[in-house]
Scaffold this active site. Structure first.
Site, PDB file in Angstrom:
ATOM      1  N   ASN A 210       0.852  -1.194   0.000  1.00 14.20           N
ATOM      2  CA  ASN A 210       0.000   0.000   0.000  1.00 14.20           C
ATOM      3  C   ASN A 210       0.885   1.241   0.000  1.00 14.20           C
ATOM      4  OD1 ASN A 210       0.558   0.835   2.849  1.00 14.20           O
ATOM      5  ND2 ASN A 210      -0.362  -1.172   3.255  1.00 14.20           N
ATOM      6  N   LYS A 289       8.916 -17.154 -10.646  1.00 16.08           N
ATOM      7  CA  LYS A 289       8.114 -16.054 -11.203  1.00 16.08           C
ATOM      8  C   LYS A 289       6.924 -16.625 -11.974  1.00 16.08           C
ATOM      9  CE  LYS A 289       8.502 -12.132 -14.274  1.00 16.08           C
ATOM     10  NZ  LYS A 289       9.221 -11.554 -15.382  1.00 16.08           N
ATOM     11  N   PRO A 305      -2.492 -11.778  10.589  1.00 19.30           N
ATOM     12  CA  PRO A 305      -2.828 -11.571  12.005  1.00 19.30           C
ATOM     13  C   PRO A 305      -2.986 -10.075  12.284  1.00 19.30           C
ATOM     14  CG  PRO A 305      -0.506 -12.154  11.755  1.00 19.30           C
ATOM     15  CD  PRO A 305      -1.140 -12.296  10.402  1.00 19.30           C
ATOM     16  N   ASP A 306      -3.851  -9.736  13.221  1.00 21.09           N
ATOM     17  CA  ASP A 306      -3.988  -8.343  13.639  1.00 21.09           C
ATOM     18  C   ASP A 306      -2.967  -8.117  14.760  1.00 21.09           C
ATOM     19  OD1 ASP A 306      -4.885  -5.967  15.087  1.00 21.09           O
ATOM     20  OD2 ASP A 306      -6.606  -6.070  13.747  1.00 21.09           O
ATOM     21  N   ILE A 307      -1.902  -7.415  14.426  1.00 18.71           N
ATOM     22  CA  ILE A 307      -0.761  -7.319  15.354  1.00 18.71           C
ATOM     23  C   ILE A 307      -1.155  -6.626  16.651  1.00 18.71           C
ATOM     24  CG2 ILE A 307       1.615  -6.474  15.638  1.00 18.71           C
ATOM     25  CD1 ILE A 307       1.846  -6.636  12.540  1.00 18.71           C
ATOM     26  N   VAL A 308      -1.825  -5.481  16.525  1.00 19.70           N
ATOM     27  CA  VAL A 308      -2.140  -4.728  17.738  1.00 19.70           C
ATOM     28  C   VAL A 308      -3.105  -5.520  18.636  1.00 19.70           C
ATOM     29  CG1 VAL A 308      -4.045  -3.280  16.846  1.00 19.70           C
ATOM     30  CG2 VAL A 308      -2.550  -2.407  18.630  1.00 19.70           C
ATOM     31  N   PHE A 323      -4.293   3.182  15.344  1.00 19.69           N
ATOM     32  CA  PHE A 323      -4.718   4.218  14.398  1.00 19.69           C
ATOM     33  C   PHE A 323      -5.954   3.740  13.645  1.00 19.69           C
ATOM     34  CE2 PHE A 323      -1.683   7.723  14.071  1.00 19.69           C
ATOM     35  CZ  PHE A 323      -0.806   7.314  15.050  1.00 19.69           C
ATOM     36  N   LYS A 337     -13.540   0.755  17.271  1.00 18.49           N
ATOM     37  CA  LYS A 337     -12.231   0.089  17.114  1.00 18.49           C
ATOM     38  C   LYS A 337     -11.430   0.129  18.416  1.00 18.49           C
ATOM     39  CE  LYS A 337     -10.854   0.360  12.898  1.00 18.49           C
ATOM     40  NZ  LYS A 337     -10.321   0.862  11.631  1.00 18.49           N
ATOM     41  N   LYS A 341     -10.419  -3.558  19.706  1.00 22.19           N
ATOM     42  CA  LYS A 341      -9.003  -3.939  19.757  1.00 22.19           C
ATOM     43  C   LYS A 341      -8.429  -3.765  21.158  1.00 22.19           C
ATOM     44  CE  LYS A 341      -8.113  -3.228  14.860  1.00 22.19           C
ATOM     45  NZ  LYS A 341      -7.055  -3.476  13.892  1.00 22.19           N
TER      46      LYS A 341
HETATM   47  O1  C5P Z   1      -8.592  -2.687  11.604  1.00 16.72           O
HETATM   48  P1  C5P Z   1      -7.760  -1.591  11.040  1.00 16.72           P
HETATM   49  O2  C5P Z   1      -6.777  -2.070  10.004  1.00 16.72           O
HETATM   50  O3  C5P Z   1      -8.531  -0.389  10.595  1.00 16.72           O
HETATM   51  O4  C5P Z   1      -6.921  -1.087  12.311  1.00 16.72           O
HETATM   52  C1  C5P Z   1      -5.892  -0.178  12.203  1.00 16.72           C
HETATM   53  C2  C5P Z   1      -5.002  -0.290  13.414  1.00 16.72           C
HETATM   54  O5  C5P Z   1      -4.666  -1.646  13.668  1.00 16.72           O
HETATM   55  C3  C5P Z   1      -3.681   0.394  13.198  1.00 16.72           C
HETATM   56  O6  C5P Z   1      -3.235   0.806  14.470  1.00 16.72           O
HETATM   57  C4  C5P Z   1      -2.818  -0.715  12.623  1.00 16.72           C
HETATM   58  O7  C5P Z   1      -1.433  -0.478  12.821  1.00 16.72           O
HETATM   59  C5  C5P Z   1      -3.285  -1.913  13.412  1.00 16.72           C
HETATM   60  N1  C5P Z   1      -3.228  -3.168  12.658  1.00 16.72           N
HETATM   61  C6  C5P Z   1      -2.354  -4.163  13.070  1.00 16.72           C
HETATM   62  N2  C5P Z   1      -2.312  -5.337  12.390  1.00 16.72           N
HETATM   63  C7  C5P Z   1      -3.101  -5.560  11.332  1.00 16.72           C
HETATM   64  C8  C5P Z   1      -3.998  -4.558  10.899  1.00 16.72           C
HETATM   65  C9  C5P Z   1      -4.025  -3.368  11.585  1.00 16.72           C
HETATM   66  O8  C5P Z   1      -1.604  -3.969  14.039  1.00 16.72           O
HETATM   67  N3  C5P Z   1      -3.044  -6.712  10.686  1.00 16.72           N
END
Ligand code: C5P
Length: 400
Positions: A210, A289, A305-308, A323, A337, A341
């Site tokens: 992105n 390739k 995975p959603d890191i936060v 964010f 959110k 989260k």
């Molecule tokens: O759910 P969304 O992508 O809108 O959430 C954004 C927040 O979650 C940001 O703080 C982003 O750094 C964190 N995030 C994350 N891991 C992901 C997706 C989003 O830590 N896979």
């Protein structure tokens, strides 16, 4: 008066009518216990006599890089090393432009080039010159490099105009200096920040990513470091220099970013998730390739995975900030959110606006936490970062 500032301060004066206010600043600095040496550009000497600064500081004034006498007493490299801090007040538009370009054609510019110490500038100029895109670009780029920008103030100007461009008053500049030397709010706190995009490989030469520039996360790293924190940046691929005094772990994919974060989460006091993590990755990366043999190509994407969320679900989680970039219903979405989260604070902005967000140097944020909120008006990302870190530190310190 109490000696509140027992520091060696190099006061740089450039050409502008506000130079007369620097004499007052010098007087206040000396009264506050600072040892001050003054460096003036030739243009500054047109406005105020070096003798004024000589008398007030008790030290000779440096005006010329080719002055053999001055150089034999303390050459300009030694002078740069001598100072704990350099403050340039007033900083004219011309000086700001040259400082940004790395010029060294007067003694003050060479000192800035030769100094490893923090430098602050107090811009002072006509409001139209200040608003000029060139000046704004120069200031943004200096701020990105860690130069502190103090002011300007707005109000009536010497030329009769009214607007932003007046130099801050001497008392305010003294307060800024005193604040700078006070131990930061985040002294010895360990702050972990994710920044930039992630890059998800499709095959050895292609990827999904992105437009995140990483500028906001890097500005936060700088601001947290200035507030005294030990900062580690876990950064996706970006084109930015490592902020001075911080540590950077470079990663590509979301999985690498997750691993780098989780390895450090136990030793983290504050976690700021600023990265634009790719929501999906390609399920099966091709080893070779991919050839364009078919008219269509289907890629199966799976969730990253959603890191936060993993961090907030951790046994004894650090204080967490996330964010949210939204296109509508900013407050409702951000608050949802924050809860979903399990964050301590969320920084939300409306995307789709031409001045903010991805790649831009400016931003506007709305901060939300359990029982409060704060709007940070459109400003440079560095200024927004300082305000965010300050508010976050207040919340964190209230809880810990
Ligand atoms: O759910 P969304 O992508 O809108 O959430 C954004 C927040 O979650 C940001 O703080 C982003 O750094 C964190 N995030 C994350 N891991 C992901 C997706 C989003 O830590 N896979």
């Amino acid at each position: 008066m109490q000696a509140t500032l027992k520091k060696k301060i190099l006061l740089g004066v450039t050409g502008g009518i506000a130079a007369y206010k620097s004499a007052e600043l010098l007087r206040l600095l000396v009264r506050a216990g600072a040892e001050v040496r003054v460096v003036m550009t030739a243009a500054a000497c047109e406005f105020v006599q070096p003798l004024t600064f000589h008398a007030l500081s008790g030290n000779r004034v440096y005006t010329d890089i080719f002055d053999a006498d001055a150089e034999s007493a303390m050459d300009h490299i030694e002078l740069a090393r001598w100072a704990d801090f350099m403050v340039i007040a007033p900083a004219s538009a011309d000086f700001i432009a040259k400082l940004n370009q790395g010029y060294g054609d007067n003694i003050l510019l060479t000192l800035c080039l030769a100094s490893k110490q923090p430098v602050a500038i107090a811009p002072a100029m006509n409001q139209q010159m200040y608003a000029n895109a060139a000046t704004q670009d120069n200031l943004a780029s200096l701020a990105d490099r860690g130069i502190l920008i103090w002011g300007p103030d707005s109000g009536e100007q010497a030329c009769g105009d009214v607007g932003l461009g007046r130099m801050l008053e001497a008392e305010t500049l003294l307060q800024e200096l005193e604040m700078h030397f006070r131990p930061g709010k985040l002294a010895s706190k360990r702050v972990l920040i994710t920044a930039g995009p992630t890059l998800e490989a499709i095959d050895p030469v292609r990827y999904i990513s992105n437009h995140s520039s990483g500028k906001m996360g890097y500005a936060l790293a700088r601001a947290a470091q200035s507030a005294g924190a030990e900062v580690t940046l876990v950064s996706g691929p970006v084109n930015l220099a490592i902020p001075a005094g911080t540590k950077r772990i470079s990663v590509n994919s979301a999985l690498e970013m997750r691993d780098a974060v989780m390895e450090r989460v136990e030793e983290t006091d504050i976690f700021i998730a600023c990265a634009a993590v790719s929501d999906y990755r390609v399920e099966q990366q091709a080893v070779q390739k991919i050839k364009k043999t078919d008219d269509q190509l289907q890629l199966l994407l799976i969730r990253n995975p959603d890191i936060v969320s993993e961090v907030t679900a951790f046994g004894n989680p650090p204080f967490c900030i996330g964010f949210a970039a939204e296109t509508e219903n900013l407050e409702a979405h951000a608050k949802a959110k924050l809860k979903r989260k399990n964050l301590d604070m969320i920084a939300a902005n409306l995307v789709g606006n031409s001045d903010t967000g991805f790649g831009h140097d400016s931003n506007e944020l709305h901060l939300f936490w359990a029982d409060g909120q704060l709007h940070l008006k459109l400003a440079s990302k560095q200024l927004i970062a300082q305000q965010l870190i300050d508010q976050m530190a207040n919340l964190y310190l209230a809880q810990n």
